[in-house]
Design an enzyme around this catalytic site. Sequence first.
Site: not given
Length: 330
Positions: A18, A102, A228
Amino acid sequence: MPKIGDIVLPEFPLLLAPMEDVSDPPFRALCKEQGADLVYTEFISSEGLIRDAAKSVMKLDIYEKERPVGIQIFGANLDSMLRSVEIVEKSKPDIIDINFGCPVKKVVSKGAGAGILKDIDLMVSLTEAMVKHTHLPVTVKTRLGWDHDSIKIVEVAERLQDVGCKAISIHGRTRAQMYKGEADWKPIAEVKNNPRMHIPVFGNGDVATPEAAKRMRDDYGLDGAMIGRASIGYPWFFKEVKHYLETGTHLSPPDMEERVRAARRHLQMAIDWKGEKLGVFETRRHYTNYFRGIPNFKPYRMKMVTSDAAEDVFAAFDEVLEKFGNYQFV
């Protein structure tokens, strides 16, 4: 074969991480076509969802061709997280993922994302409450710890599993490191090698080459790789990794025609999904990698990343194909 709830993944699956303003439906579609086994949405604010914020709600869009797909949410308030689960369920994802990793200041300062690594008890209780609040499998993405002195990821992963987490993806850095230095996969391997662990353990961080993915599989024994940054503007990375894992040889990189075709589709899908202004703006970050390594390319890249009109970007693609159509990528 790794399993997340009832979802059976192939041996050593490749997961699209994500990424904010990256892992949108157009990009997920491209990565899926190129071999991504499981894709995740951009992370979505639980507070934004319950306020019906337009940007957060838009991120709930998922499509059948993406499955299996996970919707990732973040937050630190129990009531907001549980209410957001109810909203997310209406989009019918295959998985709900919680972002406990995050490192961005505006997220961490609210105790969310990697900020929750300062309060492991809250991290575990939030996960447990969400597991009990949904019929969907709940997974977690996190980091090794807040800083080097607080790495307890083996214990943390075990506790998350014990409250019903169905898989865990671990970025091999602490929050203090942000994205600096090298990712350390050894603690992730320690999680996997914990005899009490039975859920899939996926590695994340610095999977930038097919060789790195092979090391993650063969040397560290992890269940899969979450990819990613290496995929941004280069969805072919998934196919190249799979080819290398199967054959030990490198797949030839896509030629210019294929790159331009993918960039065109990417931009058009982005415009169709979010409108011309946002579609043009948010696709810009991909062009460097779509056309990396071409000499004297800067004027063309500048056209792509400074033009506000889609027709100008499409025209730049045409110019690139005409000028560099025979360029040999290595």
